[in-house]
Design a protein around this motif. Structure first.
Motif, PDB file in Angstrom:
ATOM      1  N   TRP A   1      17.935 -16.974 -11.216  1.00 20.38           N
ATOM      2  CA  TRP A   1      17.710 -17.981 -10.688  1.00 20.38           C
ATOM      3  C   TRP A   1      17.758 -19.388 -10.211  1.00 20.38           C
ATOM      4  O   TRP A   1      17.404 -19.557  -8.701  1.00 20.38           O
ATOM      5  N   LEU A   2      18.771 -20.064 -11.319  1.00 26.16           N
ATOM      6  CA  LEU A   2      19.041 -21.277 -10.665  1.00 26.16           C
ATOM      7  C   LEU A   2      20.202 -21.412 -10.114  1.00 26.16           C
ATOM      8  O   LEU A   2      21.041 -21.141  -9.297  1.00 26.16           O
ATOM      9  N   TYR A   3      21.319 -21.610 -11.458  1.00 30.61           N
ATOM     10  CA  TYR A   3      23.265 -21.572 -11.278  1.00 30.61           C
ATOM     11  C   TYR A   3      23.236 -20.095 -11.194  1.00 30.61           C
ATOM     12  O   TYR A   3      24.304 -20.071 -10.898  1.00 30.61           O
ATOM     13  N   GLY A   4      22.568 -19.384 -12.771  1.00 29.26           N
ATOM     14  CA  GLY A   4      22.541 -18.357 -12.140  1.00 29.26           C
ATOM     15  C   GLY A   4      22.733 -16.953 -12.176  1.00 29.26           C
ATOM     16  O   GLY A   4      21.359 -17.286 -11.621  1.00 29.26           O
ATOM     17  N   ALA A   5      22.777 -15.839 -12.026  1.00 25.52           N
ATOM     18  CA  ALA A   5      22.997 -15.064 -11.103  1.00 25.52           C
ATOM     19  C   ALA A   5      21.380 -14.337 -12.099  1.00 25.52           C
ATOM     20  O   ALA A   5      20.633 -14.427 -13.073  1.00 25.52           O
ATOM     21  N   PRO A   6      20.424 -14.014 -10.654  1.00 27.05           N
ATOM     22  CA  PRO A   6      18.531 -13.535 -10.394  1.00 27.05           C
ATOM     23  C   PRO A   6      18.962 -12.132 -11.765  1.00 27.05           C
ATOM     24  O   PRO A   6      17.274 -11.990 -11.893  1.00 27.05           O
ATOM     25  N   THR A   7      18.680 -11.269 -10.984  1.00 26.64           N
ATOM     26  CA  THR A   7      19.206  -9.716 -11.994  1.00 26.64           C
ATOM     27  C   THR A   7      20.492  -9.529 -12.307  1.00 26.64           C
ATOM     28  O   THR A   7      20.856  -9.800 -12.340  1.00 26.64           O
ATOM     29  N   SER A   8      20.335  -7.916 -13.331  1.00 21.61           N
ATOM     30  CA  SER A   8      21.203  -7.283 -14.005  1.00 21.61           C
ATOM     31  C   SER A   8      22.766  -7.337 -12.809  1.00 21.61           C
ATOM     32  O   SER A   8      21.582  -7.111 -11.776  1.00 21.61           O
TER      33      SER A   8
ATOM     34  N   ARG B   1      15.330 -30.896 -17.593  1.00 22.25           N
ATOM     35  CA  ARG B   1      16.387 -30.530 -16.217  1.00 22.25           C
ATOM     36  C   ARG B   1      15.651 -31.836 -15.075  1.00 22.25           C
ATOM     37  O   ARG B   1      14.311 -32.501 -15.770  1.00 22.25           O
ATOM     38  N   ASN B   2      16.491 -32.566 -15.021  1.00 19.82           N
ATOM     39  CA  ASN B   2      16.048 -33.567 -14.258  1.00 19.82           C
ATOM     40  C   ASN B   2      16.586 -33.235 -12.569  1.00 19.82           C
ATOM     41  O   ASN B   2      16.131 -34.127 -11.746  1.00 19.82           O
ATOM     42  N   TYR B   3      16.922 -32.207 -12.155  1.00 18.79           N
ATOM     43  CA  TYR B   3      17.466 -31.567 -11.044  1.00 18.79           C
ATOM     44  C   TYR B   3      18.055 -32.110  -9.929  1.00 18.79           C
ATOM     45  O   TYR B   3      17.568 -32.635  -8.696  1.00 18.79           O
ATOM     46  N   LYS B   4      19.098 -33.202 -10.553  1.00 23.46           N
ATOM     47  CA  LYS B   4      19.889 -34.096 -10.459  1.00 23.46           C
ATOM     48  C   LYS B   4      21.154 -32.724 -10.678  1.00 23.46           C
ATOM     49  O   LYS B   4      21.829 -33.092 -10.705  1.00 23.46           O
ATOM     50  N   MET B   5      21.221 -32.639  -9.436  1.00 27.67           N
ATOM     51  CA  MET B   5      22.176 -31.060  -9.039  1.00 27.67           C
ATOM     52  C   MET B   5      23.880 -31.300  -9.498  1.00 27.67           C
ATOM     53  O   MET B   5      24.016 -33.006  -8.895  1.00 27.67           O
ATOM     54  N   LEU B   6      24.018 -30.567  -9.927  1.00 23.81           N
ATOM     55  CA  LEU B   6      25.575 -31.095 -11.299  1.00 23.81           C
ATOM     56  C   LEU B   6      25.568 -31.661 -12.379  1.00 23.81           C
ATOM     57  O   LEU B   6      26.775 -32.303 -12.584  1.00 23.81           O
ATOM     58  N   SER B   7      24.498 -32.272 -12.783  1.00 20.45           N
ATOM     59  CA  SER B   7      24.755 -33.263 -13.661  1.00 20.45           C
ATOM     60  C   SER B   7      25.094 -32.101 -14.319  1.00 20.45           C
ATOM     61  O   SER B   7      23.810 -31.388 -14.703  1.00 20.45           O
ATOM     62  N   ASP B   8      25.108 -33.396 -16.014  1.00 13.15           N
ATOM     63  CA  ASP B   8      25.535 -32.432 -16.523  1.00 13.15           C
ATOM     64  C   ASP B   8      23.526 -32.120 -17.794  1.00 13.15           C
ATOM     65  O   ASP B   8      23.402 -31.188 -18.156  1.00 13.15           O
ATOM     66  N   ASN B   9      22.482 -32.831 -17.583  1.00 18.48           N
ATOM     67  CA  ASN B   9      21.883 -32.656 -17.877  1.00 18.48           C
ATOM     68  C   ASN B   9      21.379 -31.237 -16.707  1.00 18.48           C
ATOM     69  O   ASN B   9      20.595 -30.046 -17.540  1.00 18.48           O
ATOM     70  N   ASP B  10      21.534 -30.790 -15.360  1.00 21.62           N
ATOM     71  CA  ASP B  10      21.039 -30.008 -15.110  1.00 21.62           C
ATOM     72  C   ASP B  10      21.396 -28.638 -15.401  1.00 21.62           C
ATOM     73  O   ASP B  10      21.126 -28.060 -15.225  1.00 21.62           O
TER      74      ASP B  10
END
Length: 341
Positions: free
Chosen positions: A201-208, A229-238
Motif C-alpha cells: 500500500w505504500l511503495y509495494g503492491a497492495p494485494t495478492s 518512516r520519516n516520509y521523505k519520499m525515496l529516502s533511505d529511511n522511507d
C-alpha cells in the motif's frame, strides 16, 4: 516559454528529466568471484552473451531486474549478486536499465518501462532460439523491476500466441503506484509467479498478485528492525521496508545460513496471528527455494536483523519486540555496506 513551464512541472513531480533511449539498457553477466568480475553486453548483442565463456547454458539462469532510480552501483545489486555468486548452479545476468529507470516516475520511468518490456521479450525469444533454455530461465525483479518482469512474461506469451511461457517470475515487493488498479504483474505472466510483500500500500503492491504471495510480518511497513518512516519520499529511511524484500531474497539464495523462511497458509494476517492456519498445505518456504507447486497466501515472521529467517519458529506468531534481540548481526537498514542511491 511553454517548454520551460513543462520542464518545471516535470521536476516538481519527480527527480530529474531523463532523455534515455532503449539502447542504453545493457546485460551484465556476473561470473565472480566478486561483483567486480562481470561482462557487459548491449541488448542487441545477445549472441556474444550466449557465447561468453562464463555463461554455462547447462545451468539455471536468473535475470535480475532492479527498481526505480537504481543502477548496478547500488547496494541491492551488490547484495543480490554476491548471494548468487556463492552458488555454483546458477548464471546471473542483471539488466542495467538505470538511465531508463531514472527521471520522473510518471513521465519518464513508467513510459520507458512500457517500451522496454516488449523489446526485452523480443530479445529473450531470440536468445531462447539460440541456446538459452527457457525451462531453466527465471526472472527476479524488485519494485518496478517486478512489474517489468510481468510485462516481459505477458509479451512472450502474446508474441508466441501462447506457445511459450516463462517458467518462473519472482517479484520482490512489486511497485504499487500507477500499477494498481490497472495493468500489473499477475499469476498468468509465468507458469509460477511468487511475490514477496514488505511495503504493501505504500511503495509495494497492495494485494495478492501472483500464484503464491508471501506476507512476512504482515507484508506492510514497518518491517521489524526498520527505522520509523520519516516520509521523505525515496529516502533511505522511507524505503527501508520496501528494500527488505531483496534482503530476504538474497538470504534465501545464499546457503550461508541453514535456516530458511518457513511460511504457512492462512486467510489473512489476523488469522495467522491467532494461529488459525490452513493445515492441508505442504510445508512452504519463501524465496529462492519456494516450491513451484504451491498457490495462495502465506504468512511468516522474520528477525529484525540478518539472518532474517526464523525457520519453523517464524510460522508461530510472537510479539514484534521479540524479533529484535535474538540475532547476531547488524541491521542492513541502518548500516548499508555500499553507498545507496
Amino acid at each position: 516559454m511553454h517548454k520551460a513551464i513543462k520542464n518545471k512541472s516535470r521536476l516538481l513531480c519527480g527527480l530529474k528529466d531523463s532523455r534515455a533511449d532503449l539502447t542504453t539498457a545493457k546485460f551484465i553477466l556476473y561470473y565472480g568471484p566478486t561483483v567486480a568480475d562481470s561482462d557487459i553486453y548491449d541488448l542487441t548483442d545477445y549472441q556474444s552473451l550466449l557465447e561468453d565463456e562464463h555463461l554455462d547454458l547447462c545451468k539455471n539462469t536468473v535475470l535480475y531486474l532492479h527498481g526505480y532510480i537504481e543502477d548496478p552501483d547500488v547496494e541491492s545489486i551488490h547484495v543480490i549478486a554476491e548471494a548468487y555468486l556463492e552458488r555454483k548452479d546458477t548464471n546471473l545476468i542483471v539488466l542495467d536499465w538505470g538511465e531508463l529507470a531514472d527521471g520522473n516516475y510518471i513521465f519518464d520511468a513508467l513510459p520507458n518501462l512500457k517500451q522496454l518490456g516488449p523489446e526485452l521479450a523480443k530479445v529473450l525469444l531470440q536468445m531462447f532460439d539460440h541456446g538459452l533454455d527457457i525451462e531453466k530461465f527465471h526472472i527476479v525483479g524488485h519494485s518496478m523491476g517486478g512489474q517489468l518482469a510481468g510485462l516481459i512474461g505477458r509479451e512472450i506469451f502474446k508474441r508466441t500466441k501462447g506457445v511459450r511461457k516463462l517458467k518462473r517470475i519472482s517479484a520482490l515487493d512489486p511497485a504499487f503506484p500507477l500499477f494498481y488498479p490497472g495493468s500489473h504483474l499477475s499469476a498468468s505472466d509465468a507458469e509460477f509467479v511468487d511475490v514477496i510483500h514488505t511495503d504493501a500500500w505504500l511503495y509495494g503492491a497492495p494485494t495478492s498478485t501472483g500464484t503464491a504471495d508471501f506476507w512476512p510480518n504482515s507484508g506492510k511497513s514497518l518491517q521489524p528492525g526498520c527505522p520509523k518512516r520519516n516520509y521523505k519520499m525515496l529516502s533511505d529511511n522511507d524505503l527501508a521496508s520496501h528494500r527488505r524484500s531483496w534482503w530476504f531474497w538474497a538470504e534465501s539464495v545464499s546457503d550461508r545460513y541453514p535456516i530458511r523462511f518457513d511460511a504457512v497458509p492462512a486467510k489473512n494476517w489476523s488469522e495467522f496471528k491467532q494461529k488459525r492456519t490452513i493445515e492441508t498445505c505442504p510445508p512452504v518456504v519463501m524465496g529462492h527455494h519456494c516450491p513451484t507447486s504451491v498457490h495462495g497466501n502465506f504468512y511468516l515472521q522474520t528477525n529484525g536483523q540478518t539472518p532474517f529467517a526464523r525457520g519453523k519458529e517464524g510460522t508461530v506468531y510472537v510479539e514484534p519486540k521479540e524479533l529484535l534481540g535474538n540475532t547476531h548481526s547488524i541491521c542492513p537498514c541502518e548500516t548499508p555496506h555500499h553507498e545507496q542511491k
